[in-house]
Design a protein around this motif. Structure first.
Motif, PDB file in Angstrom:
ATOM      1  N   UNK A   1     -16.350  75.303  58.478  1.00 49.44           N
ATOM      2  CA  UNK A   1     -17.259  74.997  57.386  1.00 49.44           C
ATOM      3  C   UNK A   1     -17.611  73.518  57.404  1.00 49.44           C
ATOM      4  N   UNK A   2     -18.844  73.248  57.092  1.00 52.71           N
ATOM      5  CA  UNK A   2     -19.312  71.871  56.987  1.00 52.71           C
ATOM      6  C   UNK A   2     -19.254  71.456  55.521  1.00 52.71           C
ATOM      7  N   UNK A   3     -19.205  70.155  55.311  1.00 55.02           N
ATOM      8  CA  UNK A   3     -19.148  69.612  53.964  1.00 55.02           C
ATOM      9  C   UNK A   3     -20.482  68.939  53.647  1.00 55.02           C
ATOM     10  N   UNK A   4     -20.968  69.141  52.418  1.00 51.11           N
ATOM     11  CA  UNK A   4     -22.267  68.613  52.011  1.00 51.11           C
ATOM     12  C   UNK A   4     -22.166  67.912  50.666  1.00 51.11           C
ATOM     13  N   UNK A   5     -22.848  66.784  50.569  1.00 45.82           N
ATOM     14  CA  UNK A   5     -22.977  66.054  49.317  1.00 45.82           C
ATOM     15  C   UNK A   5     -24.312  66.459  48.700  1.00 45.82           C
ATOM     16  N   UNK A   6     -24.266  66.916  47.470  1.00 45.78           N
ATOM     17  CA  UNK A   6     -25.490  67.248  46.745  1.00 45.78           C
ATOM     18  C   UNK A   6     -25.620  66.257  45.597  1.00 45.78           C
ATOM     19  N   UNK A   7     -26.762  65.600  45.529  1.00 48.00           N
ATOM     20  CA  UNK A   7     -26.979  64.648  44.447  1.00 48.00           C
ATOM     21  C   UNK A   7     -28.088  65.171  43.537  1.00 48.00           C
ATOM     22  N   UNK A  48     -15.991  79.149  45.210  1.00 47.50           N
ATOM     23  CA  UNK A  48     -15.412  79.141  46.563  1.00 47.50           C
ATOM     24  C   UNK A  48     -16.042  78.068  47.443  1.00 47.50           C
ATOM     25  N   UNK A  49     -17.266  77.660  47.138  1.00 49.93           N
ATOM     26  CA  UNK A  49     -17.960  76.660  47.950  1.00 49.93           C
ATOM     27  C   UNK A  49     -17.764  75.240  47.434  1.00 49.93           C
ATOM     28  N   UNK A  50     -17.333  75.094  46.194  1.00 47.92           N
ATOM     29  CA  UNK A  50     -17.232  73.763  45.592  1.00 47.92           C
ATOM     30  C   UNK A  50     -15.932  73.086  46.000  1.00 47.92           C
ATOM     31  N   UNK A  51     -16.071  71.941  46.661  1.00 48.36           N
ATOM     32  CA  UNK A  51     -14.929  71.140  47.115  1.00 48.36           C
ATOM     33  C   UNK A  51     -14.545  70.126  46.035  1.00 48.36           C
ATOM     34  N   UNK A  75     -30.519  58.819  40.757  1.00 47.79           N
ATOM     35  CA  UNK A  75     -29.346  59.662  40.985  1.00 47.79           C
ATOM     36  C   UNK A  75     -28.613  59.821  39.649  1.00 47.79           C
ATOM     37  N   UNK A  76     -28.432  61.077  39.227  1.00 43.98           N
ATOM     38  CA  UNK A  76     -27.807  61.325  37.927  1.00 43.98           C
ATOM     39  C   UNK A  76     -26.424  61.956  38.019  1.00 43.98           C
ATOM     40  N   UNK A  77     -26.055  62.480  39.199  1.00 45.27           N
ATOM     41  CA  UNK A  77     -24.752  63.111  39.364  1.00 45.27           C
ATOM     42  C   UNK A  77     -24.588  63.620  40.782  1.00 45.27           C
ATOM     43  N   UNK A  78     -23.432  64.218  41.052  1.00 42.25           N
ATOM     44  CA  UNK A  78     -23.162  64.732  42.396  1.00 42.25           C
ATOM     45  C   UNK A  78     -22.171  65.881  42.356  1.00 42.25           C
ATOM     46  N   UNK A  79     -22.109  66.613  43.447  1.00 40.14           N
ATOM     47  CA  UNK A  79     -21.111  67.645  43.695  1.00 40.14           C
ATOM     48  C   UNK A  79     -20.950  67.726  45.213  1.00 40.14           C
ATOM     49  N   UNK A  80     -19.772  68.113  45.688  1.00 42.11           N
ATOM     50  CA  UNK A  80     -19.551  68.304  47.129  1.00 42.11           C
ATOM     51  C   UNK A  80     -19.224  69.770  47.350  1.00 42.11           C
ATOM     52  N   UNK A  81     -19.920  70.373  48.320  1.00 42.03           N
ATOM     53  CA  UNK A  81     -19.728  71.791  48.619  1.00 42.03           C
ATOM     54  C   UNK A  81     -19.449  72.003  50.100  1.00 42.03           C
ATOM     55  N   UNK A  82     -18.833  73.148  50.413  1.00 42.56           N
ATOM     56  CA  UNK A  82     -18.664  73.627  51.784  1.00 42.56           C
ATOM     57  C   UNK A  82     -19.702  74.715  52.023  1.00 42.56           C
ATOM     58  N   UNK A  83     -20.240  74.764  53.233  1.00 45.09           N
ATOM     59  CA  UNK A  83     -21.152  75.838  53.620  1.00 45.09           C
ATOM     60  C   UNK A  83     -21.185  75.915  55.139  1.00 45.09           C
ATOM     61  N   UNK A  84     -21.628  77.045  55.647  1.00 45.88           N
ATOM     62  CA  UNK A  84     -21.732  77.241  57.097  1.00 45.88           C
ATOM     63  C   UNK A  84     -22.848  76.404  57.713  1.00 45.88           C
ATOM     64  N   UNK A  85     -23.906  76.144  56.936  1.00 47.39           N
ATOM     65  CA  UNK A  85     -25.055  75.403  57.468  1.00 47.39           C
ATOM     66  C   UNK A  85     -25.723  74.603  56.356  1.00 47.39           C
ATOM     67  N   UNK A  89     -26.079  75.580  52.381  1.00 46.82           N
ATOM     68  CA  UNK A  89     -25.712  74.656  51.305  1.00 46.82           C
ATOM     69  C   UNK A  89     -26.879  74.479  50.337  1.00 46.82           C
ATOM     70  N   UNK A  90     -28.077  74.316  50.868  1.00 44.30           N
ATOM     71  CA  UNK A  90     -29.254  74.136  50.014  1.00 44.30           C
ATOM     72  C   UNK A  90     -29.504  75.374  49.158  1.00 44.30           C
ATOM     73  N   UNK A  91     -29.294  76.540  49.717  1.00 38.90           N
ATOM     74  CA  UNK A  91     -29.524  77.785  48.963  1.00 38.90           C
ATOM     75  C   UNK A  91     -28.599  77.912  47.752  1.00 38.90           C
ATOM     76  N   UNK A  92     -27.450  77.247  47.785  1.00 35.66           N
ATOM     77  CA  UNK A  92     -26.552  77.270  46.623  1.00 35.66           C
ATOM     78  C   UNK A  92     -27.225  76.704  45.381  1.00 35.66           C
ATOM     79  N   UNK A  93     -28.233  75.854  45.583  1.00 31.01           N
ATOM     80  CA  UNK A  93     -28.860  75.138  44.475  1.00 31.01           C
ATOM     81  C   UNK A  93     -30.225  75.690  44.074  1.00 31.01           C
ATOM     82  N   UNK A  94     -30.632  76.806  44.687  1.00 30.11           N
ATOM     83  CA  UNK A  94     -31.878  77.428  44.263  1.00 30.11           C
ATOM     84  C   UNK A  94     -31.774  77.820  42.795  1.00 30.11           C
TER      85      UNK A  94
END
Length: 118
Positions: A1-7, A48-51, A75-85, A89-94
């Motif tokens: 799994x890759x790790x992604x920063x979402x802002x 399960x995806x939220x780190x 920038x108002x906030x952040x979350x870090x998630x795991x995803x395969x691609x 990861x982007x689809x988590x935020x649709x």
């Protein structure tokens, strides 16, 4: 799994488009309550995806060769998630409550790359 920063991105223009400041207090409080509920539901559905759940962010200071200054950014906030691609990861935020209920602009998602090794 890759790790992604979402802002979470939010601007004054988004507040104006949503007419957030013009809402009467009762209507705004109802939106905030429904937004928090929806955000918590999003967190539960994606647990399960939220780190790192992250948090809202406060005022910004910039440190540079010119010194330390107060600045403003969107920038108002952040979350870090795991995803395969990156796409996954982007689809988590649709349809995320940040911009469907609250007057946020968007969520920007970027991969956290490994540090180069010597």
């Amino acid at each position: 799994m890759k790790r992604f920063l979402a802002i979470y991105i939010g601007t004054e223009a988004a507040l104006e488009r949503a007419q957030w400041k013009e809402l009467d207090e009762e209507k705004r409080e109802a939106l905030v309550a429904s937004g928090i509920k929806a955000w918590m539901e999003w967190g539960t559905a994606n647990a399960a995806a939220i780190v790192d759940q992250g948090s809202p962010l406060g005022k910004t200071k910039r440190a540079s060769a010119q010194g330390v200054t107060d600045i403003r950014n969107s920038v108002t906030g952040y979350v870090i998630v795991h995803a395969e691609s990156h796409e996954a990861a982007a689809k988590l935020f649709e349809n995320h409550p940040h911009f469907t209920i609250f007057p946020g602009d968007s969520v920007e998602i970027m991969e956290c790359l490994p540090l180069p090794r010597r």
